[in-house]
Write a protein that holds these residues in place. Structure first.
Motif, PDB file in Angstrom:
ATOM      1  N   PRO A 430       0.814  -1.210   0.000  1.00 37.80           N
ATOM      2  CA  PRO A 430       0.000   0.000   0.000  1.00 37.80           C
ATOM      3  C   PRO A 430       0.852   1.267   0.000  1.00 37.80           C
ATOM      4  N   ALA A 431       0.203   2.392  -0.233  1.00 38.27           N
ATOM      5  CA  ALA A 431       0.878   3.686  -0.134  1.00 38.27           C
ATOM      6  C   ALA A 431       1.342   3.922   1.293  1.00 38.27           C
ATOM      7  N   ALA A 432       2.371   4.752   1.423  1.00 39.58           N
ATOM      8  CA  ALA A 432       2.772   5.187   2.761  1.00 39.58           C
ATOM      9  C   ALA A 432       1.595   5.892   3.423  1.00 39.58           C
ATOM     10  N   ARG A 433       1.519   5.757   4.711  1.00 38.28           N
ATOM     11  CA  ARG A 433       0.384   6.330   5.427  1.00 38.28           C
ATOM     12  C   ARG A 433       0.424   7.857   5.416  1.00 38.28           C
ATOM     13  N   GLY A 434      -0.755   8.456   5.369  1.00 37.40           N
ATOM     14  CA  GLY A 434      -0.846   9.900   5.408  1.00 37.40           C
ATOM     15  C   GLY A 434      -2.082  10.347   6.163  1.00 37.40           C
ATOM     16  N   GLU A 435      -2.073  11.591   6.634  1.00 43.73           N
ATOM     17  CA  GLU A 435      -3.268  12.152   7.251  1.00 43.73           C
ATOM     18  C   GLU A 435      -4.382  12.252   6.210  1.00 43.73           C
ATOM     19  N   ASP A 579       2.014  14.082   7.289  1.00 46.76           N
ATOM     20  CA  ASP A 579       0.964  15.038   7.643  1.00 46.76           C
ATOM     21  C   ASP A 579       0.818  16.125   6.583  1.00 46.76           C
ATOM     22  N   THR A 580       1.686  16.094   5.579  1.00 37.84           N
ATOM     23  CA  THR A 580       1.582  17.006   4.435  1.00 37.84           C
ATOM     24  C   THR A 580       1.835  16.192   3.168  1.00 37.84           C
ATOM     25  N   THR A 581       1.705  16.829   2.040  1.00 39.39           N
ATOM     26  CA  THR A 581       1.970  16.151   0.778  1.00 39.39           C
ATOM     27  C   THR A 581       3.407  15.649   0.744  1.00 39.39           C
ATOM     28  N   ALA A 582       3.581  14.412   0.298  1.00 43.02           N
ATOM     29  CA  ALA A 582       4.915  13.814   0.263  1.00 43.02           C
ATOM     30  C   ALA A 582       5.796  14.514  -0.756  1.00 43.02           C
ATOM     31  N   PRO A 583       7.110  14.571  -0.513  1.00 36.87           N
ATOM     32  CA  PRO A 583       8.020  15.195  -1.475  1.00 36.87           C
ATOM     33  C   PRO A 583       7.912  14.533  -2.847  1.00 36.87           C
ATOM     34  N   GLY A 584       7.949  15.373  -3.881  1.00 40.44           N
ATOM     35  CA  GLY A 584       7.884  14.866  -5.246  1.00 40.44           C
ATOM     36  C   GLY A 584       6.485  14.691  -5.778  1.00 40.44           C
ATOM     37  N   GLU A 585       5.482  14.868  -4.929  1.00 40.52           N
ATOM     38  CA  GLU A 585       4.102  14.726  -5.387  1.00 40.52           C
ATOM     39  C   GLU A 585       3.533  16.096  -5.763  1.00 40.52           C
ATOM     40  N   GLU A 586       2.852  16.119  -6.887  1.00 46.40           N
ATOM     41  CA  GLU A 586       2.328  17.383  -7.401  1.00 46.40           C
ATOM     42  C   GLU A 586       1.106  17.853  -6.630  1.00 46.40           C
ATOM     43  N   GLU A 587       0.960  19.159  -6.548  1.00 45.85           N
ATOM     44  CA  GLU A 587      -0.268  19.775  -6.055  1.00 45.85           C
ATOM     45  C   GLU A 587      -0.976  20.387  -7.251  1.00 45.85           C
ATOM     46  N   PHE A 588      -2.275  20.157  -7.365  1.00 47.38           N
ATOM     47  CA  PHE A 588      -3.027  20.637  -8.522  1.00 47.38           C
ATOM     48  C   PHE A 588      -4.049  21.667  -8.071  1.00 47.38           C
ATOM     49  N   ASP A 589      -4.094  22.766  -8.796  1.00 49.98           N
ATOM     50  CA  ASP A 589      -5.009  23.856  -8.454  1.00 49.98           C
ATOM     51  C   ASP A 589      -5.997  24.048  -9.599  1.00 49.98           C
ATOM     52  N   TYR A 590      -7.068  23.278  -9.565  1.00 51.74           N
ATOM     53  CA  TYR A 590      -8.106  23.367 -10.594  1.00 51.74           C
ATOM     54  C   TYR A 590      -9.368  23.983  -9.994  1.00 51.74           C
ATOM     55  N   PRO A 591     -10.108  24.745 -10.773  1.00 54.10           N
ATOM     56  CA  PRO A 591     -11.396  25.242 -10.273  1.00 54.10           C
ATOM     57  C   PRO A 591     -12.366  24.090 -10.082  1.00 54.10           C
ATOM     58  N   ALA A 592     -13.259  24.234  -9.122  1.00 56.93           N
ATOM     59  CA  ALA A 592     -14.253  23.191  -8.880  1.00 56.93           C
ATOM     60  C   ALA A 592     -15.131  23.027 -10.118  1.00 56.93           C
ATOM     61  N   PRO A 593     -15.494  21.791 -10.453  1.00 52.84           N
ATOM     62  CA  PRO A 593     -16.281  21.561 -11.676  1.00 52.84           C
ATOM     63  C   PRO A 593     -17.764  21.822 -11.473  1.00 52.84           C
ATOM     64  N   ASP A 594     -18.475  21.976 -12.573  1.00 56.30           N
ATOM     65  CA  ASP A 594     -19.936  22.009 -12.539  1.00 56.30           C
ATOM     66  C   ASP A 594     -20.429  20.569 -12.582  1.00 56.30           C
ATOM     67  N   ILE A 595     -21.237  20.204 -11.604  1.00 58.62           N
ATOM     68  CA  ILE A 595     -21.662  18.815 -11.477  1.00 58.62           C
ATOM     69  C   ILE A 595     -23.166  18.729 -11.654  1.00 58.62           C
ATOM     70  N   GLU A 596     -23.566  17.870 -12.555  1.00 58.97           N
ATOM     71  CA  GLU A 596     -24.993  17.623 -12.746  1.00 58.97           C
ATOM     72  C   GLU A 596     -25.378  16.435 -11.886  1.00 58.97           C
ATOM     73  N   ALA A 597     -26.192  16.668 -10.866  1.00 60.40           N
ATOM     74  CA  ALA A 597     -26.555  15.604  -9.944  1.00 60.40           C
ATOM     75  C   ALA A 597     -27.437  14.571 -10.631  1.00 60.40           C
ATOM     76  N   SER A 598     -27.240  13.313 -10.226  1.00 66.03           N
ATOM     77  CA  SER A 598     -28.022  12.226 -10.793  1.00 66.03           C
ATOM     78  C   SER A 598     -29.327  12.070 -10.032  1.00 66.03           C
ATOM     79  N   THR A 599     -30.316  11.575 -10.717  1.00 64.59           N
ATOM     80  CA  THR A 599     -31.586  11.259 -10.053  1.00 64.59           C
ATOM     81  C   THR A 599     -31.797   9.752 -10.009  1.00 64.59           C
ATOM     82  N   THR A 600     -30.750   8.986 -10.391  1.00 63.04           N
ATOM     83  CA  THR A 600     -30.851   7.525 -10.395  1.00 63.04           C
ATOM     84  C   THR A 600     -29.975   6.942  -9.319  1.00 63.04           C
ATOM     85  N   GLY A 601     -29.943   5.631  -9.214  1.00 65.62           N
ATOM     86  CA  GLY A 601     -29.084   4.955  -8.255  1.00 65.62           C
ATOM     87  C   GLY A 601     -29.858   3.979  -7.421  1.00 65.62           C
TER      88      GLY A 601
END
Length: 601
Positions: A430-435, A579-601
């Motif tokens: 597994p991945a190394a443990r993180g918060e 407790d923080t992002t591991a060295p070498g791992e990217e941080e991504f800054d994207y705007p929140a998407p527009d989400i169309e909620a489902s009525t099924t499931g």
């Protein structure tokens, strides 16, 4: 040195085991997970990725499996050419700058805009005819996926233990989380005019009820879905093969690291995001050879043993029917290929009433055989009994943790004798443990919805959806089990950092054979009996696993050449929990998407 076939525990011979296994086909698996199901469920529920070694699953009804032989898989160049217009394909054709990739493509990294590393490369937005009903569960408008979840009322003991760990067992909140991720990914992934619709199915039996698992699989197949995610935990192999035999794709956690022989038999209907048992055996063998190959047993706890040349033993779990024989043979073969010859191998069966007695017998045999180095393959509680018995017999060898089920978690390692377990190292997949805020599923949810999810098991649930959407997107408009396979194979490998294991399927040069497992790498751990912190369920205590070199991960052929090079026992370069992002791992800054909620499931 030749391996002697010593059996200190009451065991059948290997030939008898295999014969018994052949006689019982159709009876369902007897797996290591069965006795420890509540513990497995507990740790899975909080996000640990585990490898469960499946057993024989027997024959099912009228099989549709094996229609596409592994040898028929297209080459990477053919897959690129035959698939949708991906960023990679456009780069090969020199047309990247001529295509409008749409607002959901990060044109700097050529992957879709989800703030984690393991996401598919962009594809050109689709217009036109998608081919309509291209497969069972696929129409011009929808792709039907069933999400299986167990009914806690039918497994009250397991549910109570999971709840006691702080993990959510509420089926409604789990279903809601799955649907929210589906809504999010329907808004971002290219699905060629179709919507992925997730339908809930609640199991009708306990998690270890093989007959109810088989009946549930048949009932689900009759609903004619394209794929299934989730499974009854202990009865997963039976559930998986019953679905695959009926032409239904068994996706992540529907099949958890089944033996490759079973995956091959039902190809291409069974998929896992985990590494395969054969692959984990190859990684473990290379790690052992490089960090503790022939030479003095310098990591032993006994000064006299430290001066001796290494003599290896493999202590390995099996069932009376020999379910794990193939995995054991793969591990033994890989060790031999890496120059590590076993003096003895000692199988054991999991009998809680005899665990202490069995452990004392095993330790006596190891000590009498002059074993300096014990390689363990198996369950999470036997190491505790073995180390206690070793101390009782004044025996302090080197301990090496090979492929295991949850033995690489702090919650179980705290049950070992620390004066024993500190004398060695192990493989962790597994991945190394993180918060929590470093875990992909939580990052994605809070990015999309602006608040934490109301179910704390999303680190298990979200990857299921991401894998299914990835295969669907990279399959192209004509979605079938075969093109879904090709879609997973087209995924450009991603990850490989401490908290993001490398993920890929197909032929990317990581493995000598076709890769139908997801994870490609592992990390090196050792037990620090003085470190303090929380275990995987949030309980504070003393004793923690340390991840060497901050959890640096290694593919086959990449392990360090020595313990020193690996950073083994170097506390300063290790990590217990990020407790923080591991060295070498990217941080991504994207705007929140527009989400169309489902009525099924």
């Amino acid at each position: 040195m030749a391996v002697t076939d010593e059996r200190p525990v009451v065991e059948e011979s290997t030939d008898a085991k295999i014969a018994a296994r052949s006689r019982r086909r159709g009876a369902g698996p007897v797996t290591l997970a069965k006795r420890y199901a509540p513990f497995v469920a507990m740790v899975v529920a909080i996000g640990a990725v585990v490898v469960i070694f499946g057993g024989d699953t027997g024959d099912s009804g009228d099989t549709q499996s094996g229609e596409a032989a592994q040898g028929d898989v297209a080459s990477n160049d053919q897959l690129l050419e035959s698939g949708p217009m991906t960023w990679q394909k456009a780069e090969a054709e020199g047309t990247v700058d001529t295509i409008d990739w749409g607002e959901d493509c990060d044109t700097e990294r050529g992957r879709i805009k989800i703030p984690v590393a393991v996401v598919p490369q962009c594809v050109e937005p689709f217009t036109g005819d998608n081919g309509g009903a291209t497969a069972t569960g696929v129409t011009a408008d929808e792709v039907k996926i069933i999400y299986y979840q167990s009914d806690p009322a039918l497994d009250p003991l397991g549910a109570s233990l999971i709840a006691a760990s702080g993990a959510d067992v509420d089926p409604e909140s789990g279903s809601r989380a799955v649907q929210q991720y589906a809504d999010l990914y329907n808004s971002i992934f290219e699905t060629y005019g179709r919507k992925v619709v997730v339908e809930d199915y609640t199991g009708t039996g306990a998690a270890d009820d093989l007959e109810r698992a088989r009946a549930d699989a048949i009932a689900i197949a009759e609903k004619k879905p394209f794929a299934v995610i989730g499974a009854p935990l202990q009865a997963g192999p039976t559930f998986a093969t019953e679905l695959a035999a009926r032409g239904v794709i068994c996706g992540p956690t529907c099949a958890t690291a089944l033996p490759e022989t079973i995956v091959d038999e039902y190809y291409p209907y069974i998929w896992s995001s985990a590494i395969t048992p054969n692959q984990s055996s190859a990684l473990a063998a290379e790690m052992v050879a490089k960090l503790a190959g022939p030479g003095k047993a310098t990591m032993a706890g006994d000064p006299a043993i430290k001066e001796q040349d290494r003599k290896y033993a493999l202590v390995h779990y099996d069932t009376a029917e020999g379910d794990h024989q193939a995995v054991f043979e793969a591990l033994k073969g890989s060790l031999a290929d890496n120059g590590v010859d076993l003096t003895i191998d000692i199988p054991f069966q999991l009998d809680m009433a005899r665990l202490q007695e069995t452990s004392r017998t095993i330790i006596a045999k190891l000590k009498d055989s002059g074993i300096t180095t014990v390689i363990f393959y198996g369950d999470p509680l036997t190491p505790g009994a073995l180390t206690e018995a070793a101390t009782g017999q004044d025996y302090y060898p080197e301990w090496i943790l090979g492929p295991s089920l949850l033995a690489d978690t702090t919650i179980f390692a705290r049950r070992t004798d620390p004066d024993q377990w500190k004398n060695g190292f192990g493989l962790s997949l597994p991945a190394a443990r993180g918060e929590r805020d470093t875990i992909d599923a939580f990052k994605v949810y809070e990015w999309a919805y602006g608040e934490p999810p109301d179910n704390n098991t999303v680190s298990v649930l979200e990857p299921l959806l991401r894998t299914m959407f990835t295969g669907t997107m990279l399959a192209g408009p004509e979605l079938t089990p075969e093109t879904f396979r090709d879609g997973l194979y087209r995924l450009e490998p991603a990850g490989g950092t401490p908290t993001d294991p490398s993920q890929s399927w197909g032929d990317h040069g990581f493995w000598p054979d076709q890769d139908n497992g997801g994870t490609d790498d592992g990390t090196i751990i050792w037990w620090d009996p003085t470190a303090t912190g929380e275990d995987e369920t949030g309980n504070a205590g003393t004793g923690m696993y340390r991840y060497a070199k901050g959890g640096e991960r290694y593919k086959l052929g990449e392990f360090p050449e020595s313990a020193e090079e690996a950073g083994l026992f170097d506390n300063d370069s290790s990590i217990t929990v990020y407790d923080t992002t591991a060295p070498g791992e990217e941080e991504f800054d994207y705007p929140a998407p527009d989400i169309e909620a489902s009525t099924t499931g």
